[in-house]
Design a protein around this motif. Structure first.
Motif, PDB file in Angstrom:
ATOM      1  N   GLY A  42    -127.296 -88.715 -13.393  1.00  0.00           N
ATOM      2  CA  GLY A  42    -128.248 -89.763 -12.777  1.00  0.00           C
ATOM      3  C   GLY A  42    -128.161 -91.031 -13.166  1.00  0.00           C
ATOM      4  N   LEU A  43    -128.728 -92.118 -12.233  1.00  0.00           N
ATOM      5  CA  LEU A  43    -128.317 -93.448 -12.434  1.00  0.00           C
ATOM      6  C   LEU A  43    -129.657 -94.112 -13.154  1.00  0.00           C
ATOM      7  N   VAL A  44    -129.550 -95.040 -13.841  1.00  0.00           N
ATOM      8  CA  VAL A  44    -130.515 -95.783 -14.587  1.00  0.00           C
ATOM      9  C   VAL A  44    -130.597 -97.199 -14.299  1.00  0.00           C
ATOM     10  N   HIS A  45    -131.855 -97.417 -13.858  1.00  0.00           N
ATOM     11  CA  HIS A  45    -131.784 -98.899 -13.515  1.00  0.00           C
ATOM     12  C   HIS A  45    -131.790 -99.749 -14.553  1.00  0.00           C
ATOM     13  N   LEU A  46    -130.898-101.043 -14.493  1.00  0.00           N
ATOM     14  CA  LEU A  46    -130.922-101.643 -15.628  1.00  0.00           C
ATOM     15  C   LEU A  46    -131.611-103.078 -15.274  1.00  0.00           C
ATOM     16  N   ILE A  47    -131.568-103.898 -14.144  1.00  0.00           N
ATOM     17  CA  ILE A  47    -131.997-104.878 -14.022  1.00  0.00           C
ATOM     18  C   ILE A  47    -131.845-105.399 -12.375  1.00  0.00           C
ATOM     19  N   LEU A  48    -132.930-106.429 -12.109  1.00  0.00           N
ATOM     20  CA  LEU A  48    -133.306-106.725 -10.573  1.00  0.00           C
ATOM     21  C   LEU A  48    -133.195-108.074 -10.635  1.00  0.00           C
ATOM     22  N   ILE A  49    -132.759-108.585  -9.705  1.00  0.00           N
ATOM     23  CA  ILE A  49    -132.484-110.101  -9.368  1.00  0.00           C
ATOM     24  C   ILE A  49    -133.121-110.384  -7.895  1.00  0.00           C
ATOM     25  N   ARG A  50    -134.026-111.043  -7.778  1.00  0.00           N
ATOM     26  CA  ARG A  50    -134.529-111.371  -6.157  1.00  0.00           C
ATOM     27  C   ARG A  50    -133.667-112.570  -5.622  1.00  0.00           C
ATOM     28  N   SER A  51    -133.929-112.512  -4.259  1.00  0.00           N
ATOM     29  CA  SER A  51    -133.058-113.423  -3.584  1.00  0.00           C
ATOM     30  C   SER A  51    -133.475-114.968  -3.962  1.00  0.00           C
ATOM     31  N   ASN A  52    -134.563-115.171  -4.501  1.00  0.00           N
ATOM     32  CA  ASN A  52    -134.860-116.622  -4.742  1.00  0.00           C
ATOM     33  C   ASN A  52    -134.657-116.934  -6.309  1.00  0.00           C
ATOM     34  N   GLU A  53    -133.919-116.016  -6.830  1.00  0.00           N
ATOM     35  CA  GLU A  53    -133.491-116.151  -8.362  1.00  0.00           C
ATOM     36  C   GLU A  53    -132.208-116.489  -8.527  1.00  0.00           C
ATOM     37  N   ARG A  54    -131.886-117.182  -9.756  1.00  0.00           N
ATOM     38  CA  ARG A  54    -130.274-117.448  -9.611  1.00  0.00           C
ATOM     39  C   ARG A  54    -129.746-116.769 -10.905  1.00  0.00           C
ATOM     40  N   GLU A  55    -130.701-116.538 -12.135  1.00  0.00           N
ATOM     41  CA  GLU A  55    -130.004-115.869 -13.117  1.00  0.00           C
ATOM     42  C   GLU A  55    -131.231-115.319 -13.908  1.00  0.00           C
ATOM     43  N   LYS A  56    -130.996-114.093 -14.658  1.00  0.00           N
ATOM     44  CA  LYS A  56    -132.060-113.259 -15.351  1.00  0.00           C
ATOM     45  C   LYS A  56    -131.538-112.453 -16.434  1.00  0.00           C
ATOM     46  N   HIS A  57    -132.094-112.305 -17.488  1.00  0.00           N
ATOM     47  CA  HIS A  57    -131.777-111.903 -18.650  1.00  0.00           C
ATOM     48  C   HIS A  57    -132.590-110.683 -19.052  1.00  0.00           C
ATOM     49  N   SER A  58    -131.694-109.691 -19.733  1.00  0.00           N
ATOM     50  CA  SER A  58    -132.518-108.679 -20.292  1.00  0.00           C
ATOM     51  C   SER A  58    -131.745-107.970 -21.507  1.00  0.00           C
ATOM     52  N   GLY A  59    -132.260-108.234 -22.606  1.00  0.00           N
ATOM     53  CA  GLY A  59    -131.270-107.966 -23.985  1.00  0.00           C
ATOM     54  C   GLY A  59    -129.933-108.587 -23.744  1.00  0.00           C
ATOM     55  N   ARG A  60    -129.025-107.603 -23.861  1.00  0.00           N
ATOM     56  CA  ARG A  60    -127.575-107.903 -23.634  1.00  0.00           C
ATOM     57  C   ARG A  60    -127.049-108.224 -22.432  1.00  0.00           C
ATOM     58  N   LEU A  61    -127.921-107.952 -21.471  1.00  0.00           N
ATOM     59  CA  LEU A  61    -127.477-108.284 -19.913  1.00  0.00           C
ATOM     60  C   LEU A  61    -127.898-109.595 -19.622  1.00  0.00           C
ATOM     61  N   ARG A  62    -126.871-110.352 -18.619  1.00  0.00           N
ATOM     62  CA  ARG A  62    -127.434-111.374 -18.099  1.00  0.00           C
ATOM     63  C   ARG A  62    -126.672-111.277 -16.575  1.00  0.00           C
ATOM     64  N   VAL A  63    -127.562-111.331 -15.451  1.00  0.00           N
ATOM     65  CA  VAL A  63    -127.176-111.494 -14.085  1.00  0.00           C
ATOM     66  C   VAL A  63    -127.240-112.454 -13.494  1.00  0.00           C
ATOM     67  N   THR A  64    -126.584-112.905 -12.763  1.00  0.00           N
ATOM     68  CA  THR A  64    -126.605-113.882 -11.748  1.00  0.00           C
ATOM     69  C   THR A  64    -126.351-113.788 -10.278  1.00  0.00           C
ATOM     70  N   LEU A  65    -126.966-114.412  -9.655  1.00  0.00           N
ATOM     71  CA  LEU A  65    -126.821-114.301  -8.094  1.00  0.00           C
ATOM     72  C   LEU A  65    -126.595-115.624  -7.363  1.00  0.00           C
ATOM     73  N   ASP A  66    -125.596-115.462  -6.409  1.00  0.00           N
ATOM     74  CA  ASP A  66    -125.428-116.876  -5.568  1.00  0.00           C
ATOM     75  C   ASP A  66    -125.684-116.341  -4.203  1.00  0.00           C
ATOM     76  N   THR A  67    -126.661-116.546  -3.596  1.00  0.00           N
ATOM     77  CA  THR A  67    -126.937-116.260  -2.213  1.00  0.00           C
ATOM     78  C   THR A  67    -126.073-116.784  -1.218  1.00  0.00           C
ATOM     79  N   SER A  68    -125.571-118.121  -1.483  1.00  0.00           N
ATOM     80  CA  SER A  68    -124.744-118.700  -0.827  1.00  0.00           C
ATOM     81  C   SER A  68    -123.166-118.115  -0.498  1.00  0.00           C
ATOM     82  N   LYS A  69    -122.695-117.519  -1.693  1.00  0.00           N
ATOM     83  CA  LYS A  69    -121.425-116.750  -1.864  1.00  0.00           C
ATOM     84  C   LYS A  69    -121.681-115.265  -1.653  1.00  0.00           C
ATOM     85  N   LYS A  70    -122.817-114.928  -1.252  1.00  0.00           N
ATOM     86  CA  LYS A  70    -123.253-113.495  -1.239  1.00  0.00           C
ATOM     87  C   LYS A  70    -122.543-112.544  -2.550  1.00  0.00           C
ATOM     88  N   SER A  71    -122.899-113.129  -3.839  1.00  0.00           N
ATOM     89  CA  SER A  71    -122.333-112.529  -4.877  1.00  0.00           C
ATOM     90  C   SER A  71    -123.373-112.632  -5.867  1.00  0.00           C
TER      91      SER A  71
END
Lengths: 114, 114
Positions: A42-71
């Motif tokens: 089964g899958l385990v959820h790690l982290i969620l970033i909303r469309s109005n956010e650019r970066e988020k951290h959780s422990g050793r995880l870092r997520v970035t979101l660029d909505t202009s590049k859709k990536s």
């Protein structure tokens, strides 16, 4: 395909190194999520970033979101052998009939060597 | 978080037969989802099952092939009917975490059709 693209498809690193996985998508999103799957289980959820956010951290995880590049990218710092798994990005769709639905990317298989 | 169990965990079936997969949640949830994960592939949403209404199927999936029941807020079944080897996959159920964003996943049912 409506599914996102992920790269690389497979990543092999040594313990202690950082791992970066990328995800691209085609349509608008409400949020972008990352999940982990161990050995076809089964899958385990790690982290969620909303469309109005650019970066988020959780422990050793870092997520970035660029909505202009859709990536988005997921960075795992100081990797451990226990991080070995498949990682999937998932696009959280907008409301209406798509409420609550997720569209998964193709996934990245991460192998961390001790 | 919700704890989800699935039965069976794995099965080997003959072509032409049907298999019913059960999904049990330890709390009441409105939205439940069924996914298929073909070998080496990502997750594809089969249908959304809400209690008290007919399941909503995604493009490419039909009720005759994948009938779904949702008799109460903690239980659902997915039947894979008239199986062929192409149905060999992992089938996963998931539930909405409550906000229409993240999902909790069951451990999956690994199906092999001979």
């Amino acid at each position: 395909s409506q599914q996102g693209e992920e790269d690389p498809q497979a990543l092999s690193i040594q313990e202690g190194e950082n791992a970066t996985m990328n995800c691209s998508y085609k349509t608008s999103i409400n949020n972008l999520q990352w999940y982990r799957q161990n050995s076809g289980r089964g899958l385990v959820h790690l982290i969620l970033i909303r469309s109005n956010e650019r970066e988020k951290h959780s422990g050793r995880l870092r997520v970035t979101l660029d909505t202009s590049k859709k990536s988005s990218s997921l960075l795992i710092t100081a990797s451990r052998a226990a991080d070995t798994a498949s990682y999937f990005c998932a696009r959280g769709n907008a409301g209406g009939t798509s409420y609550g639905k997720l569209t998964f990317g193709q996934g990245t298989i991460l192998t961390v060597h001790p | 978080s919700a704890v989800i169990s699935q039965k069976p965990s794995r099965d080997i079936c003959q072509r032409g037969t049907s298999l019913t997969i059960q999904c049990q949640v330890d709390s009441q949830v409105t939205m439940m989802f069924w996914y298929r994960q073909q070998p080496g592939q990502s997750l594809t949403l089969i249908a959304t099952a809400n209690q008290g209404s007919e399941a909503t199927y995604e493009s490419g999936f039909v009720i005759d092939k994948f009938p779904i029941s949702r008799p109460n807020l903690t239980f659902s079944t997915l039947t894979v009917s008239n199986m062929s080897p192409e149905d060999s996959s992992i089938y996963l159920c998931s539930v909405d975490s409550g906000g229409g964003e993240t999902q909790y996943f069951g451990p999956g049912t690994r199906l092999l059709v001979l």
